[in-house]
Scaffold this motif. Structure first.
Motif, short mmCIF file in Angstrom:
data_model
loop_
_atom_site.label_atom_id
_atom_site.label_comp_id
_atom_site.label_asym_id
_atom_site.label_seq_id
_atom_site.Cartn_x
_atom_site.Cartn_y
_atom_site.Cartn_z
N LEU A 194 -10.61 -11.05 -1.05
CA LEU A 194 -10.16 -9.81 -2.01
C LEU A 194 -10.29 -10.55 -3.47
CD1 LEU A 194 -7.62 -7.63 -0.48
CD2 LEU A 194 -10.22 -7.62 -0.07
N GLY A 226 -2.63 -2.74 -2.40
CA GLY A 226 -2.03 -2.85 -1.10
C GLY A 226 -3.07 -2.45 0.15
N TYR A 227 -3.09 -3.43 1.11
CA TYR A 227 -3.99 -3.29 2.11
C TYR A 227 -3.37 -3.38 3.31
CZ TYR A 227 -7.10 -3.74 -1.83
OH TYR A 227 -7.72 -3.61 -3.07
N GLY A 228 -3.04 -2.22 4.15
CA GLY A 228 -2.69 -2.02 5.39
C GLY A 228 -3.21 -2.86 6.30
N GLY A 229 -2.65 -3.78 7.05
CA GLY A 229 -3.02 -4.37 8.26
C GLY A 229 -3.65 -5.93 7.88
N TYR A 230 -3.74 -6.00 6.44
CA TYR A 230 -4.25 -7.29 6.12
C TYR A 230 -3.20 -8.40 6.07
CZ TYR A 230 -8.65 -5.59 4.00
OH TYR A 230 -9.96 -5.08 3.87
N LYS A 290 -5.25 -14.24 5.68
CA LYS A 290 -6.80 -14.57 5.98
C LYS A 290 -7.58 -13.71 5.34
CE LYS A 290 -9.58 -15.75 9.95
NZ LYS A 290 -9.61 -15.88 11.43
N LEU A 291 -7.38 -12.51 5.34
CA LEU A 291 -8.14 -11.31 4.82
C LEU A 291 -8.09 -11.33 3.13
CD1 LEU A 291 -8.00 -8.46 7.28
CD2 LEU A 291 -9.38 -10.29 7.55
N GLN A 325 -3.89 -10.34 14.22
CA GLN A 325 -3.22 -10.50 12.73
C GLN A 325 -2.65 -11.73 12.70
OE1 GLN A 325 -0.78 -6.93 12.70
NE2 GLN A 325 -2.41 -5.93 11.04
N GLN A 334 0.83 -1.18 0.05
CA GLN A 334 -0.07 -0.03 0.07
C GLN A 334 0.95 1.27 -0.04
OE1 GLN A 334 -3.20 0.24 3.11
NE2 GLN A 334 -2.77 2.38 3.01
#
Lengths: 240, 240
Positions: free
Chosen positions: A53, A41-45, A48-49, A88, A15
């Motif tokens: 997507l 980009g996906y902060g904190g992902y 599993k998350l 996380q 991200q």
């Protein structure tokens, strides 16, 4: 000529790749007028998350599917249980299974795509503690990640790459080849400009090995030096 | 949720917008997880050449058309006759006609699109001479651009914006509001990091006025703080 598309899929390290000195921006520049670089980009992902997507990000019937995708997860999966950010954490066996699912999905949806797996970077535990203290002072909690744990996830990521025969970058190992590798990390976890330069260099190399050698790729439209400005139509006709 | 797309269409000042500190990279970062920024910059191109790109770059039947396009030409059109680069010169009346054609084409192909016209930046003639001397020493030719001429093209660009009622950025004027505006240009013509920051700030403002206010736009997928990591499916369901 339509430009091919390169998708960067990952967590905050992806991200933030368009922040000053970022590896995503540098990659866009490397492929200037030749390919589009799209950031996902996906902060904190964690992985599993990321599974949630896949259907929308890499649909089966995409009219202009990407030619390459970097998959760059694991830094959050490797967060320790019993510490801050423990939500996380993804157990290592599940991380492996999730990474396999991610690559399978992308390759099934886009058969000709080049998938590149990137391991999490090393963790500078001292830098991580200093960063926490700069935010919370005496109330800073113990670091939520260790370099050893990140290394285990990196090893697993490399195993997935080997099993699926996809190209990969062992960023955890690569960075630690440099004695003062801590300079690559700004808060013990995310990348400094120097760290971004390492990722950029490695991604450029692995894409080139996979057939996306930027200097050898055609421009979508002619370079101005190839155009007779009095009769420009000729250069544009030739291009088609 | 599919991300809207913002296209940056222009010459080298757009092409180079992903170099370190570049306004295109900064814009990508401003719209992080909300919109895609696609660069379509062509070094050396003037509006005459740009016309040849329209059909392919902005087709009528595009399945995912951009929501906004910045149109940023004129620095090359304003190159002087009888000097180096004179082939790039486009007479001012033709520049106006070409810009009108470009905006018409984009608006006809994509009726709901927000088009933003950006004027050429000022020219620092002293900086331009110094740059030529750094390359060619005593053989440096007289500068191929003047600030006055760039100003005439900027004025014409603003006229087109007013006639077509499209938002615009008068970069030539805006930069010269700062007494030491020469700091915005690295070779008297292209942007320094500070110059890139000016363009970025102005583009963010004009996009926001046109309805693309980044902080108010939704993420394509939920922020990690909105996700229950034990039951992530709920956050993703809610998003749809």
């Amino acid at each position: 000529m339509a430009r091919p598309k390169i998708v960067l899929f990952g967590d905050s390290i992806t991200q933030r790749s368009f922040e000053p000195g970022g590896w995503g921006a540098a990659l866009t520049n490397t492929f200037s007028r030749k390919a589009d670089v799209i950031v996902r980009g996906y902060g904190g992902y964690n992985t599993k998350l990321a599974l949630f997507l896949l259907d929308e990000t890499f649909p089966t019937n995409c009219t202009k599917p990407p030619v390459a995708v970097t998959v760059f997860f694991g830094a959050n999966d490797a967060a320790l249980l019993g510490r801050n950010n423990e939500q996380q954490h993804v157990p290592i066996a599940q991380y492996k299974e999730n990474l396999l699912k991610i690559v399978y999905h992308i390759k099934e949806s886009i058969p000709a795509v080049l998938v590149v797996l990137i391991t999490p970077p090393p963790v500078d535990e001292v830098g991580r503690i200093e960063y926490a203290r700069s935010l919370y002072g005496e109330n800073a909690k113990p670091p939520e990640r260790t370099n050893e744990m990140a290394g285990m996830y990196a090893k697993t990521c490399m195993e997935v790459a080997a099993e699926l025969n996809v190209p990969s970058i062992n960023l955890w190992s690569k960075m630690q080849e440099t004695p003062d590798w801590q300079k690559y990390l700004c808060d013990g976890l995310h990348l400094t400009e120097e760290g971004n330069a390492v990722v950029h260099g490695e991604v450029v190399k692995v894409l080139a090995s996979g057939g996306l050698h930027a200097p050898g790729m055609p421009y979508d439209f002619p370079h101005h030096s190839q155009i007779d400005f009095e009769k420009p139509e000729e250069a544009f006709k030739k291009q088609r």
